[in-house]
Design a protein around this motif. Structure first.
Motif, PDB file in Angstrom:
ATOM      1  N   TYR A 161       0.823  -1.210   0.000  1.00 36.34           N
ATOM      2  CA  TYR A 161       0.000   0.000   0.000  1.00 36.34           C
ATOM      3  C   TYR A 161       0.867   1.274   0.000  1.00 36.34           C
ATOM      4  O   TYR A 161       0.388   2.359   0.317  1.00 36.34           O
ATOM      5  CB  TYR A 161      -0.915   0.003   1.229  1.00 36.34           C
ATOM      6  N   ALA A 168     -15.441  -3.749  -7.277  1.00 38.49           N
ATOM      7  CA  ALA A 168     -14.668  -2.506  -7.224  1.00 38.49           C
ATOM      8  C   ALA A 168     -14.048  -2.269  -5.844  1.00 38.49           C
ATOM      9  O   ALA A 168     -12.860  -1.934  -5.730  1.00 38.49           O
ATOM     10  CB  ALA A 168     -15.558  -1.328  -7.610  1.00 38.49           C
ATOM     11  N   ARG A 169     -14.828  -2.431  -4.801  1.00 41.84           N
ATOM     12  CA  ARG A 169     -14.326  -2.165  -3.452  1.00 41.84           C
ATOM     13  C   ARG A 169     -13.185  -3.116  -3.100  1.00 41.84           C
ATOM     14  O   ARG A 169     -12.205  -2.716  -2.451  1.00 41.84           O
ATOM     15  CB  ARG A 169     -15.456  -2.300  -2.437  1.00 41.84           C
ATOM     16  N   SER A 227     -21.844  -4.828  -4.920  1.00 39.15           N
ATOM     17  CA  SER A 227     -21.505  -5.933  -5.819  1.00 39.15           C
ATOM     18  C   SER A 227     -22.676  -6.887  -6.018  1.00 39.15           C
ATOM     19  O   SER A 227     -22.659  -7.709  -6.951  1.00 39.15           O
ATOM     20  CB  SER A 227     -20.297  -6.693  -5.269  1.00 39.15           C
ATOM     21  N   ILE A 260     -11.099  -4.509  -5.257  1.00 34.85           N
ATOM     22  CA  ILE A 260      -9.939  -4.089  -6.040  1.00 34.85           C
ATOM     23  C   ILE A 260      -9.271  -2.874  -5.402  1.00 34.85           C
ATOM     24  O   ILE A 260      -8.047  -2.810  -5.269  1.00 34.85           O
ATOM     25  CB  ILE A 260     -10.372  -3.770  -7.486  1.00 34.85           C
ATOM     26  N   GLU A 261     -10.085  -1.910  -4.984  1.00 37.54           N
ATOM     27  CA  GLU A 261      -9.554  -0.668  -4.418  1.00 37.54           C
ATOM     28  C   GLU A 261      -8.813  -0.900  -3.104  1.00 37.54           C
ATOM     29  O   GLU A 261      -7.865  -0.175  -2.785  1.00 37.54           O
ATOM     30  CB  GLU A 261     -10.703   0.324  -4.207  1.00 37.54           C
ATOM     31  N   THR A 262      -9.238  -1.891  -2.346  1.00 41.25           N
ATOM     32  CA  THR A 262      -8.588  -2.190  -1.066  1.00 41.25           C
ATOM     33  C   THR A 262      -7.557  -3.305  -1.187  1.00 41.25           C
ATOM     34  O   THR A 262      -6.979  -3.726  -0.187  1.00 41.25           O
ATOM     35  CB  THR A 262      -9.638  -2.581  -0.009  1.00 41.25           C
ATOM     36  N   ARG A 263      -7.365  -3.804  -2.410  1.00 41.58           N
ATOM     37  CA  ARG A 263      -6.376  -4.841  -2.692  1.00 41.58           C
ATOM     38  C   ARG A 263      -6.652  -6.119  -1.896  1.00 41.58           C
ATOM     39  O   ARG A 263      -5.751  -6.730  -1.330  1.00 41.58           O
ATOM     40  CB  ARG A 263      -4.954  -4.338  -2.444  1.00 41.58           C
ATOM     41  N   HIS A 271     -22.115   3.563  -3.859  1.00 37.06           N
ATOM     42  CA  HIS A 271     -20.850   3.208  -4.503  1.00 37.06           C
ATOM     43  C   HIS A 271     -19.698   3.923  -3.799  1.00 37.06           C
ATOM     44  O   HIS A 271     -19.825   5.085  -3.429  1.00 37.06           O
ATOM     45  CB  HIS A 271     -20.888   3.632  -5.972  1.00 37.06           C
ATOM     46  N   PRO A 272     -18.537   3.293  -3.611  1.00 35.68           N
ATOM     47  CA  PRO A 272     -18.245   1.883  -3.882  1.00 35.68           C
ATOM     48  C   PRO A 272     -18.278   1.089  -2.585  1.00 35.68           C
ATOM     49  O   PRO A 272     -17.381   1.198  -1.759  1.00 35.68           O
ATOM     50  CB  PRO A 272     -16.837   1.948  -4.456  1.00 35.68           C
ATOM     51  N   THR A 278      -8.734  -9.000  -3.188  1.00 30.05           N
ATOM     52  CA  THR A 278      -9.550  -9.576  -4.249  1.00 30.05           C
ATOM     53  C   THR A 278      -9.682 -11.097  -4.185  1.00 30.05           C
ATOM     54  O   THR A 278     -10.279 -11.694  -5.079  1.00 30.05           O
ATOM     55  CB  THR A 278      -8.970  -9.197  -5.622  1.00 30.05           C
TER      56      THR A 278
END
Length: 482
Positions: free
Chosen positions: A71, A386-387, A452, A389-392, A446-447, A394
């Protein structure tokens, strides 16, 4: 021999069914005695949910610190002080257990007794307390004595220097260099990942064809991949396990997998292969209470045993071994006895607190197909959320099972960040009888992770909402009764 003391109700065990039931009956004017053998609050407060989830949070903090560079954050070496983790755990347990005891002692009409209780005859119980033996009688008796870890018949198990259960492992004050876990279910996997994140090299041995046996193969396989990616040494279809004395005071574990013979060395071994009910010292034969082949107490729909007026609540009745189920047992009995009304059917749900977290509600695809239901199945990888992916974060997937005709959601598994919370959103939709198209078309902030659900149900294609004339009267998941 003391004369028996008459009560309206006797409750054996202060778990998540017994404690609130004692308080509720006391407030309703019943004269209640509740006996607890070991610690107020039961397994959840003392040895289960509360302490383990605190320790998981500690392990997650260490894991995130090690991932800081992912991060863009520079952090130093991470060292876990397991003695401090244990202190925090003990502090939490003392607070929760003390609160349970205070609430019981502060409720008019309730007499808490610390001591071992056993039946001495029909409607009669003896409680061995530090102050002496007390004989109690009542027309209503509620057994809430729970269960304890079982030890499997593994040859040479006694050669392991530190043979651990889910209770004793939380009392370690130093992180083991190596830890072997027997069992790939909920308890085994939570502790396996926890101690891997504390710094142990962890091996998991599971006899089943997949971890978390009751889940669909794709869900279990995705979780297995995530755990292995994190460095856990997980084996399934383990056979011929035996333990021998090893070098330097260690134990040597020999076993076979489909890939061939394997050997592991360890000083610490956690047994997480199931639990047995605490009925062996309860004297049930004196009261005429029947047990099943595993020692659990069979009950009817009202949770009453074969003996009228005697009920079994929580893990001891052989139902799903979850705290929320035990608490619902209390509500069922309360509604029957105090309010004369029935109780809604349960919608089975639980959460596995691994990372990724697994939230499950209702039927799996495998269960639905076994019932020959006409279903649609929606799946979505967490890598498309999306959430996540954004917080890494997955790793994982989402999966929902839908009735093709009514569009009702029959079940779901959410394997990913806060999977249990997202599964609860699906549970609310199921309890409300909503068709999946409502969630597909809902405007969700969102997000967020819950957003999802739009994407999950979009994978089913262009299915129009049901016409009002096609709607089906909803009865809360009667076919999913656990």
């Amino acid at each position: 021999m003391p004369e028996p003391e008459p009560y309206d109700a006797l409750i054996l065990g202060s778990g998540q069914a017994g404690t609130p039931l004692a308080a509720e009956l006391g407030r309703a004017g019943w004269r209640v005695a509740i006996a607890e053998r070991e610690h107020w609050g039961g397994t959840c407060v003392n040895e289960g949910c509360s302490p383990t989830k605190l320790m998981i949070a500690c392990a997650e903090t260490a894991h995130r610190a090690r991932r800081a560079r992912d991060y863009g954050v520079e952090a130093g070496p991470v060292r876990v002080d397991l003695g401090e983790v244990r202190r925090l755990k003990r502090e939490l347990v003392a607070s929760f257990a003390g609160g349970s005891e205070r609430r019981l002692r502060g409720t008019q009409g309730v007499t808490p007794l610390l001591g071992h209780a056993r039946f001495t005859g029909p409607g009669e119980v003896s409680v061995r307390t530090p102050q002496g033996e007390r004989r109690l009688t009542a027309g209503h008796i509620f057994v809430n004595v729970g269960a304890r870890p079982a030890l499997p018949p593994v040859p040479g198990l006694g050669h392991v220097p530190h043979l651990l259960t889910s209770t004793s492992i939380m009392e370690l004050d130093a992180v083991p260099g190596r830890l072997v876990v027997l069992g790939g279910g909920y308890v085994g996997l939570e502790f396996a990942q926890m101690f891997a994140r504390f710094g142990s090299h962890v091996t998991v041995l599971h006899t089943g064809a997949q971890i978390v046996d009751r889940e669909d193969e794709d869900v279990a396989g995705t979780l297995l991949g995530a755990l292995r990616e994190e460095g856990l040494d997980v084996h399934v279809l383990v056979r011929d396990l035996r333990v021998e004395p090893g070098p330097e005071g260690e134990a040597t574990l020999h076993f076979r997998t489909p890939e061939g013979p394997c050997v592991r060395h360890t000083r610490h071994l956690l047994v997480a292969t199931g639990r047995v009910p605490n009925t062996d010292s309860l004297g049930v034969e004196a009261a005429g209470i029947e047990l099943d082949a595993r020692g659990f107490i069979p009950v009817n729909a009202d949770l009453e045993t074969n003996v009228p007026g005697v009920y079994a609540l929580g893990d001891v009745n052989g139902g799903p071994a979850f705290t929320h189920v035990a608490y619902d047992d209390y509500r069922l009995v309360r509604d029957r006895l105090l309010h004369g009304r029935g109780h809604l059917h349960r919608l089975p749900t639980y959460t596995l607190f691994t990372d990724p977290q697994l939230g499950r509600v209702g039927l799996s695809e495998r269960e639905a197909r076994a019932r020959n239901l006409d279903i649609l199945v929606a799946t979505l990888p967490m890598a498309y959320v999306a959430r996540a992916i954004e917080t890494r974060r997955t790793a994982g997937m989402m999966k929902a099972v839908v009735d093709r005709k009514t569009h009702r959601i029959l079940g779901a598994a959410v394997l990913g960040p806060e999977g249990g919370e997202v599964a609860a959103t699906l549970q609310m939709a199921m309890l409300g009888g909503l068709p999946f198209t409502t969630l597909r078309d809902a405007v969700i902030s969102h997000p967020t992770l819950a957003e999802s659900l739009n994407n999950l149900f979009m994978t089913l294609g262009d299915v129009p909402p049901l016409a009002e004339s096609d709607s089906v009267a909803f009865h809360p998941a009667g076919e999913l009764h656990a």
